[in-house]
Design an enzyme around this catalytic site. Structure first.
Site, PDB file in Angstrom:
ATOM      1  N   THR A  82       0.832  -1.218   0.000  1.00  0.00           N
ATOM      2  CA  THR A  82       0.000   0.000   0.000  1.00  0.00           C
ATOM      3  C   THR A  82       0.863   1.263   0.000  1.00  0.00           C
ATOM      4  O   THR A  82       0.722   2.129  -0.869  1.00  0.00           O
ATOM      5  CB  THR A  82      -0.911  -0.017   1.248  1.00  0.00           C
ATOM      6  OG1 THR A  82      -1.613  -1.243   1.267  1.00  0.00           O
ATOM      7  CG2 THR A  82      -1.882   1.142   1.242  1.00  0.00           C
ATOM      8  N   ALA A  87      11.976  -4.080  -4.352  1.00  0.00           N
ATOM      9  CA  ALA A  87      11.891  -5.495  -3.971  1.00  0.00           C
ATOM     10  C   ALA A  87      10.546  -5.765  -3.314  1.00  0.00           C
ATOM     11  O   ALA A  87      10.084  -4.988  -2.478  1.00  0.00           O
ATOM     12  CB  ALA A  87      13.016  -5.853  -2.993  1.00  0.00           C
ATOM     13  N   VAL A  97       4.270   7.461  12.796  1.00  0.00           N
ATOM     14  CA  VAL A  97       3.267   7.992  13.744  1.00  0.00           C
ATOM     15  C   VAL A  97       2.337   8.962  13.011  1.00  0.00           C
ATOM     16  O   VAL A  97       2.803   9.928  12.401  1.00  0.00           O
ATOM     17  CB  VAL A  97       3.945   8.745  14.912  1.00  0.00           C
ATOM     18  CG1 VAL A  97       2.883   9.269  15.883  1.00  0.00           C
ATOM     19  CG2 VAL A  97       4.939   7.862  15.643  1.00  0.00           C
ATOM     20  N   GLY A 115       0.450   9.026  10.281  1.00  0.00           N
ATOM     21  CA  GLY A 115       0.380   9.189   8.825  1.00  0.00           C
ATOM     22  C   GLY A 115       1.064  10.436   8.310  1.00  0.00           C
ATOM     23  O   GLY A 115       2.265  10.631   8.515  1.00  0.00           O
ATOM     24  N   ILE A 151       0.764  13.497   9.192  1.00  0.00           N
ATOM     25  CA  ILE A 151       0.887  14.650  10.101  1.00  0.00           C
ATOM     26  C   ILE A 151       2.345  14.775  10.567  1.00  0.00           C
ATOM     27  O   ILE A 151       2.907  13.811  11.086  1.00  0.00           O
ATOM     28  CB  ILE A 151      -0.032  14.489  11.329  1.00  0.00           C
ATOM     29  CG1 ILE A 151      -1.452  14.097  10.897  1.00  0.00           C
ATOM     30  CG2 ILE A 151      -0.057  15.759  12.151  1.00  0.00           C
ATOM     31  CD1 ILE A 151      -2.392  13.772  12.055  1.00  0.00           C
ATOM     32  N   ASP A 162      -1.137  -0.707  18.836  1.00  0.00           N
ATOM     33  CA  ASP A 162      -0.668   0.191  17.773  1.00  0.00           C
ATOM     34  C   ASP A 162      -0.484   1.616  18.330  1.00  0.00           C
ATOM     35  O   ASP A 162       0.532   2.270  18.082  1.00  0.00           O
ATOM     36  CB  ASP A 162      -1.691   0.170  16.628  1.00  0.00           C
ATOM     37  CG  ASP A 162      -1.422   1.199  15.568  1.00  0.00           C
ATOM     38  OD1 ASP A 162      -0.675   0.893  14.625  1.00  0.00           O
ATOM     39  OD2 ASP A 162      -1.962   2.328  15.669  1.00  0.00           O
ATOM     40  N   LYS A 188       3.122   3.981  18.819  1.00  0.00           N
ATOM     41  CA  LYS A 188       3.287   5.372  18.370  1.00  0.00           C
ATOM     42  C   LYS A 188       3.604   6.278  19.561  1.00  0.00           C
ATOM     43  O   LYS A 188       4.459   7.171  19.475  1.00  0.00           O
ATOM     44  CB  LYS A 188       2.018   5.832  17.662  1.00  0.00           C
ATOM     45  CG  LYS A 188       1.794   5.078  16.357  1.00  0.00           C
ATOM     46  CD  LYS A 188       0.383   5.257  15.834  1.00  0.00           C
ATOM     47  CE  LYS A 188       0.183   4.523  14.521  1.00  0.00           C
ATOM     48  NZ  LYS A 188      -1.226   4.420  14.132  1.00  0.00           N
ATOM     49  N   GLY A 192      -3.343   5.392   5.202  1.00  0.00           N
ATOM     50  CA  GLY A 192      -3.767   5.398   3.799  1.00  0.00           C
ATOM     51  C   GLY A 192      -2.577   5.590   2.883  1.00  0.00           C
ATOM     52  O   GLY A 192      -1.554   6.153   3.281  1.00  0.00           O
TER      53      GLY A 192
HETATM   54  N1  LIG Z   1      -1.013   1.373   5.262  1.00  0.00           N
HETATM   55  C1  LIG Z   1      -0.998   2.476   5.994  1.00  0.00           C
HETATM   56  O1  LIG Z   1      -1.925   3.274   5.941  1.00  0.00           O
HETATM   57  C2  LIG Z   1       0.182   2.771   6.892  1.00  0.00           C
HETATM   58  C3  LIG Z   1       0.173   3.962   7.635  1.00  0.00           C
HETATM   59  C4  LIG Z   1       1.279   4.282   8.429  1.00  0.00           C
HETATM   60  C5  LIG Z   1       2.353   3.410   8.483  1.00  0.00           C
HETATM   61  N2  LIG Z   1       2.306   2.248   7.768  1.00  0.00           N
HETATM   62  C6  LIG Z   1       3.460   1.350   7.863  1.00  0.00           C
HETATM   63  O2  LIG Z   1       4.039   1.222   6.564  1.00  0.00           O
HETATM   64  C7  LIG Z   1       4.618  -0.069   6.425  1.00  0.00           C
HETATM   65  C8  LIG Z   1       4.046  -0.757   5.180  1.00  0.00           C
HETATM   66  O3  LIG Z   1       2.642  -0.866   5.355  1.00  0.00           O
HETATM   67  P1  LIG Z   1       1.684  -1.256   4.122  1.00  0.00           P
HETATM   68  O4  LIG Z   1       0.313  -0.916   4.561  1.00  0.00           O
HETATM   69  O5  LIG Z   1       2.202  -0.672   2.861  1.00  0.00           O
HETATM   70  O6  LIG Z   1       1.851  -2.844   4.126  1.00  0.00           O
HETATM   71  P2  LIG Z   1       1.492  -3.838   2.937  1.00  0.00           P
HETATM   72  O7  LIG Z   1       0.431  -3.277   2.061  1.00  0.00           O
HETATM   73  O8  LIG Z   1       1.263  -5.164   3.552  1.00  0.00           O
HETATM   74  O9  LIG Z   1       2.846  -3.876   2.079  1.00  0.00           O
HETATM   75  C9  LIG Z   1       3.994  -4.559   2.482  1.00  0.00           C
HETATM   76  C10 LIG Z   1       4.580  -5.205   1.230  1.00  0.00           C
HETATM   77  O10 LIG Z   1       5.854  -5.738   1.556  1.00  0.00           O
HETATM   78  C11 LIG Z   1       5.917  -7.058   1.012  1.00  0.00           C
HETATM   79  N3  LIG Z   1       6.884  -7.825   1.790  1.00  0.00           N
HETATM   80  C12 LIG Z   1       6.687  -8.447   2.978  1.00  0.00           C
HETATM   81  N4  LIG Z   1       7.845  -9.040   3.376  1.00  0.00           N
HETATM   82  C13 LIG Z   1       8.766  -8.783   2.406  1.00  0.00           C
HETATM   83  C14 LIG Z   1      10.128  -9.120   2.244  1.00  0.00           C
HETATM   84  N5  LIG Z   1      10.772  -9.873   3.136  1.00  0.00           N
HETATM   85  N6  LIG Z   1      10.775  -8.701   1.132  1.00  0.00           N
HETATM   86  C15 LIG Z   1      10.116  -7.980   0.213  1.00  0.00           C
HETATM   87  N7  LIG Z   1       8.817  -7.627   0.303  1.00  0.00           N
HETATM   88  C16 LIG Z   1       8.155  -8.012   1.402  1.00  0.00           C
HETATM   89  C17 LIG Z   1       4.499  -7.572   1.134  1.00  0.00           C
HETATM   90  O11 LIG Z   1       4.266  -8.669   0.294  1.00  0.00           O
HETATM   91  P3  LIG Z   1       3.074  -9.697   0.685  1.00  0.00           P
HETATM   92  O12 LIG Z   1       1.809  -8.888   0.754  1.00  0.00           O
HETATM   93  O13 LIG Z   1       3.083 -10.685  -0.388  1.00  0.00           O
HETATM   94  O14 LIG Z   1       3.443 -10.251   2.046  1.00  0.00           O
HETATM   95  C18 LIG Z   1       3.706  -6.330   0.706  1.00  0.00           C
HETATM   96  O15 LIG Z   1       3.597  -6.235  -0.694  1.00  0.00           O
HETATM   97  C19 LIG Z   1       4.317  -0.809   7.747  1.00  0.00           C
HETATM   98  O16 LIG Z   1       5.410  -0.672   8.620  1.00  0.00           O
HETATM   99  C20 LIG Z   1       3.119  -0.061   8.294  1.00  0.00           C
HETATM  100  O17 LIG Z   1       3.016  -0.132   9.714  1.00  0.00           O
HETATM  101  C21 LIG Z   1       1.260   1.918   6.968  1.00  0.00           C
END
Ligand SMILES: NC(=O)c1ccc[n+]([C@@H]2O[C@H](COP(=O)([O-])OP(=O)(O)OC[C@H]3O[C@@H](n4cnc5c(N)ncnc54)[C@H](OP(=O)(O)O)[C@@H]3O)[C@@H](O)[C@H]2O)c1
Length: 432
Positions: free
Chosen positions: A13, A43, A132, A134, A136, A201, A205, A302
């Site tokens: 995402t 990657a 922390v 998003g 902000i 969570d 933060k 998001g």
């Molecule tokens: N989404 C949000 O709104 C949000 C907000 C604030 C912070 N964050 C933080 O941002 C980070 C990413 O979140 P996200 O929502 O983008 O997660 P996500 O959608 O699950 O994306 C993570 C990606 O990394 C891949 N992945 C997992 N292990 C891997 C590895 N060893 N090598 C290469 N690729 C790998 C996953 O593949 P698979 O799906 O095939 O496992 C997935 O495509 C997290 O730390 C999260 O806490 C997210």
């Protein structure tokens, strides 16, 4: 124009959002900063998934090590989440002399000290704004804009899933489970939302913010945490009648040698700036000894908001590289001290109490006698219904009291014969 080569690990995402942002806004970032950002390698373990953002397939790999060992890259962006293998990837990148940007609150709150020390040893930067709240800019504000302040308190709504659920429960009288189901259907809650709902969570933060604000390391595992799964419509309605709204708050308060850090549902008065933060929005309310009150508000998660924060870190590091001034602002305070973490039973607050009692004369007197013995005085008491001989709710608000006195009083009160259910207790967080 300075060219900066980026290696992205995790094309999910947020990773997609980062790539999309560079494609759409890279040109304006270049005009603004004199820096051209180039996604040089990506990657992800799954390259087959449809991503609705187009990249040159030759940039893609399933092996993160190809990024970690590529000496032509300036910055590694870790966006896979979780602890393993994210910790190993981040440490390897830092040891290889690469700057790192991450959004990983679980990793930073748990292994921050090790990671920041490794960055310091190897003379590189690690930034984590998106971990922390998003988009902000709370971390940047603490490290830079508020550097001349002693932060006295931080009170945050930092979990959009919980804030959405509590919003639907308060504004539309939904039950907890119906609101959670709806949050899932709208993509505001993960398939397994337990770390949101149980407060973990928010605690991660809070550990990051409290560490930055206190010049000490606040251990995430020692933060007091209570979630929202037990909240009922009844208490929401009674609190509203008394002029309060219910929020899941991440609270930190600071003294010269102590820190208070806790996450729990709390009643806030209707005129508190946080009372008007609804839906999936996040807000962080700071009090600084010179700045006074401040509130930061915006999207806490998001693809696009989170990518906005990640890009801000990428540009910060790129500016440092451009002006040969890396490590200009350290990831944590330069000198880390130790401060006493105040246990929850030592805090002082006002409390909302709902007793479930048999409706007969003298019951309230028994309860107030126990409260009085513990030096707890009430500012309001109302009996909500009348059913002679049946159990009825009695709602009381206390003046400021010690939590250990409240706990001791409730233990005694709940053992009275006239009590028909465990007393509900919620803390009140007044505007300071
Ligand atoms: N989404 C949000 O709104 C949000 C907000 C604030 C912070 N964050 C933080 O941002 C980070 C990413 O979140 P996200 O929502 O983008 O997660 P996500 O959608 O699950 O994306 C993570 C990606 O990394 C891949 N992945 C997992 N292990 C891997 C590895 N060893 N090598 C290469 N690729 C790998 C996953 O593949 P698979 O799906 O095939 O496992 C997935 O495509 C997290 O730390 C999260 O806490 C997210």
């Amino acid at each position: 124009m300075k060219q900066i080569r980026l290696g992205l690990i995790g094309f999910g995402t947020v990773g997609k959002g980062v790539v999309r942002n560079i494609i759409s806004n890279g040109e304006s970032i270049a005009r603004r900063t004199g820096i051209r950002l180039e996604i040089a390698r990506i990657a992800d373990i799954d390259l087959e998934r449809e991503r609705d953002v187009s990249v040159d397939p030759s940039l893609l790999t399933t092996d993160a090590k190809e990024i970690l060992h590529d000496d032509s890259l300036d910055i590694v962006i870790e966006l896979i989440g979780g602890i393993h293998p994210a910790r190993e990837y981040v440490l390897t990148a830092l040891r290889k002399g690469k700057h790192v940007v991450t959004a990983n609150k679980a990793l930073i709150s748990k292994h921050g000290v090790e990671i920041f020390e490794t960055a310091r040893e190897h003379g590189v930067d690690i930034l984590y704004e998106a971990s922390v709240a998003g988009c902000i800019p709370v971390i940047k504000s603490l490290r830079e804009s508020l550097v001349a302040n002693n932060v006295l308190s931080i009170t945050g709504i930092v979990n959009g899933t919980c804030n959405y659920i509590l919003t639907r429960m308060q504004q539309d009288q939904m039950t907890f489970s119906a609101a959670l189901e709806e949050a899932r259907a709208k993509g505001y809650a993960e398939a397994d939302p337990s770390s949101d709902i149980n407060g973990t969570d928010s605690a991660q933060k809070l550990a990051i913010l409290a560490s930055l604000a206190s010049n000490s390391w606040v251990d995430v595992d020692r933060i007091y945490v209570e979630g929202i799964a037990h909240i009922t419509q009844k208490d929401i309605a009674y609190a509203a009648e008394l002029g309060y709204v219910l929020k899941l708050l991440a609270i930190a308060k600071f003294g010269a040698d102590w820190v208070q850090a806790r996450v729990h549902p709390a009643l806030v008065p209707g005129d508190h700036p946080l009372a008007d933060v609804w839906g999936v929005h996040n807000a962080v309310y700071f009090i600084g000894d010179y700045a006074g009150e401040m509130m930061f508000y915006g999207a806490g998660a998001g693809e696009r908001p989170t990518a906005s924060a990640v890009l801000s870190d990428i540009v910060d590091i790129s500016r440092n590289i451009k002006s040969a001034a890396k490590k200009r602002i350290s990831s944590l305070p330069e000198t880390i001290g130790t401060k006493r973490l105040i246990p929850i039973n030592q805090i002082e607050a006002r409390y909302y109490l709902r007793f479930t009692v048999i409706d007969k004369p003298g019951v309230l007197a028994q309860i107030t006698a126990i409260l009085g013995e513990k030096e707890i005085s009430l500012s309001a008491v109302t009996q909500k219904e009348r059913h002679p001989k049946n159990a009825v709710p009695v709602v009381a608000l206390t003046h400021v009291a010690k939590e250990e006195s409240i706990q001791a009083a409730l233990k005694e009160i709940d053992s009275l014969d006239v009590l028909k259910d465990k007393t509900v207790m919620m803390r009140i967080e007044e505007r300071e």
